[in-house]
Design an enzyme around this catalytic site. Sequence first.
Site, PDB file in Angstrom:
ATOM      1  N   ASP A   9      -1.115   1.033  -4.626  1.00 38.41           N
ATOM      2  CA  ASP A   9      -2.072  -0.007  -5.006  1.00 38.41           C
ATOM      3  C   ASP A   9      -3.441   0.557  -5.367  1.00 38.41           C
ATOM      4  O   ASP A   9      -4.388  -0.182  -5.602  1.00 38.41           O
ATOM      5  CB  ASP A   9      -2.195  -1.073  -3.923  1.00 38.41           C
ATOM      6  CG  ASP A   9      -2.849  -0.575  -2.650  1.00 38.41           C
ATOM      7  OD1 ASP A   9      -2.624   0.595  -2.287  1.00 38.41           O
ATOM      8  OD2 ASP A   9      -3.576  -1.353  -1.996  1.00 38.41           O
TER       9      ASP A   9
ATOM     10  N   ASP B 124      -2.193   6.120  -4.193  1.00 38.33           N
ATOM     11  CA  ASP B 124      -1.084   5.398  -3.575  1.00 38.33           C
ATOM     12  C   ASP B 124      -0.688   4.225  -4.479  1.00 38.33           C
ATOM     13  O   ASP B 124      -1.319   4.004  -5.520  1.00 38.33           O
ATOM     14  CB  ASP B 124      -1.463   4.966  -2.158  1.00 38.33           C
ATOM     15  CG  ASP B 124      -2.628   3.997  -2.122  1.00 38.33           C
ATOM     16  OD1 ASP B 124      -3.398   3.944  -3.099  1.00 38.33           O
ATOM     17  OD2 ASP B 124      -2.788   3.282  -1.115  1.00 38.33           O
TER      18      ASP B 124
ATOM     19  N   SER C 135       0.820  -1.202   0.000  1.00 40.70           N
ATOM     20  CA  SER C 135       0.000   0.000   0.000  1.00 40.70           C
ATOM     21  C   SER C 135       0.861   1.261   0.000  1.00 40.70           C
ATOM     22  O   SER C 135       1.666   1.467  -0.890  1.00 40.70           O
ATOM     23  CB  SER C 135      -0.970  -0.041   1.184  1.00 40.70           C
ATOM     24  OG  SER C 135      -1.942   0.951   1.077  1.00 40.70           O
TER      25      SER C 135
ATOM     26  N   ASP D 275      -5.949   2.281  -3.947  1.00 42.00           N
ATOM     27  CA  ASP D 275      -7.201   2.222  -3.180  1.00 42.00           C
ATOM     28  C   ASP D 275      -7.440   3.498  -2.381  1.00 42.00           C
ATOM     29  O   ASP D 275      -8.462   3.629  -1.710  1.00 42.00           O
ATOM     30  CB  ASP D 275      -7.260   0.985  -2.280  1.00 42.00           C
ATOM     31  CG  ASP D 275      -6.185   0.956  -1.202  1.00 42.00           C
ATOM     32  OD1 ASP D 275      -5.313   1.848  -1.192  1.00 42.00           O
ATOM     33  OD2 ASP D 275      -6.199   0.023  -0.370  1.00 42.00           O
TER      34      ASP D 275
END
Length: 461
Positions: free
Chosen positions: A252, A250, A106, A254
């Site tokens: 990833d 970010d 993340s 999300d």
Amino acid sequence: MTLIKSISGIRGTIGGRTGDNLTPLDTVKFAAAYGTWLKQENGQEQITIVIGRDARLSGSMVSGLICNTLTGLGIDVIDLGLSTTPTVELAVVREKVQGGIIVTASHNPKQWNALKLLNHKGEFLNAEEGSKIIELAEKDNFEFASVDELGSYTVNSNAIDAHIDEVLALEHVAVDAIKAKGFKVVVDAVNSTGGIAIPALLDKLGVTCIPLYCEPTGHFPHNPEPLAEHLTAISERVIKEKADLGFVVDPDVDRLAIVNEDGSMFGEEYTLVACADYILGKNPGTTVSNLSSTRVLNDVTVEHGQNYYASAVGEVNVVTKMKEVNAVIGGEGNGGIIYPESHYGRDALVGIALFLSHLAETGKSCKDLRESYPAYYIAKEKIELPPATDIDSLLSQIQKVYANEEINTIDGTKIIFQNKEWVHMRKSNTEPIVRIYAESASPEKADELAQLMIKTISDLV
């Protein structure tokens, strides 16, 4: 260096000693535990999972270890390659498989990586499920498949395109209105997979995309957590290009942060507020965010004549509460939008589509939209306590000190004052630390409130 085992997966730094870091042996052990758990849950049924990764430097290595471990257990693997967390979540449902793994740390820096684990609904595991996998990993006693029963390995390179198509098909994504506006947008994808997904989405929405750090090399040009202090480059670029706004995700994809046309921050806490305001105008209903998120979502929800609910911190807790109250939208104050019409997971692509729909239909500039909402500010502090401190008892004492105020104890202690200020205190699960979040009408007042709680705690210890 660090290795952290939690209900949602395993996270750690690359390299170092086994058991202390996310080494290849630790990766294989945890992948085997997850695969073994899936086999136990599904009996004799053939198991298939999907796997995808962000662009960080260790991603290919970690993903390869996982895929080979799972096929060694006799599990079929569909590899999405470079992907996003919400793309993998949606693919689990689309492919009708038994689970999924996202290889991403993340917002953590490049030396980190992690295995995020999903159930058959494409949602993160709950506490009970996560605990079973940790227990299996600690036993380290796995039975692998014979050569004739090895799992298959296939590649699917179309998952991001399918994700984009699903976003565009959502009822309240105003594709035509967005196209008519001809927005110009700068995108900072921190050289990860958002650099693949976000420009492709914007292209289909008729938005001019100016890419900034959109090459998925894994070389993060700044701290990958999308906070204001890390986003000076996009602020300058938005002004230089005379863009309508900027989007930041970010690694990833999300979490979604937004930059106003003058280079100022829209505010991560307000990403959910704006998207919820739009959806509540189309489909009235309840909303949910966690206890540490801004109260503006409550204010906006009440303005629409609806009810707001708070959950414990953590995406799985937000999702559980959303299902319980049948929320039309929810999420977290870190820019995480959860829109059930799409799926029960934070999704920056959905957030972008809803936010642009809101801008297009209101006709407001990004800055004007931000200024239409109440202004609150959150201060974040922590206090380290002696190792033997009974933090639960300490929080109970604080509740007595502020017994005349509204108190919420579903996750630590949250004190809600009559003037709309609040402070939320949570203990760390790994350190003798109390984390303190305070919100007020100015940065100074929020900081004063946080410092007051630090003093109150210090006096009670």
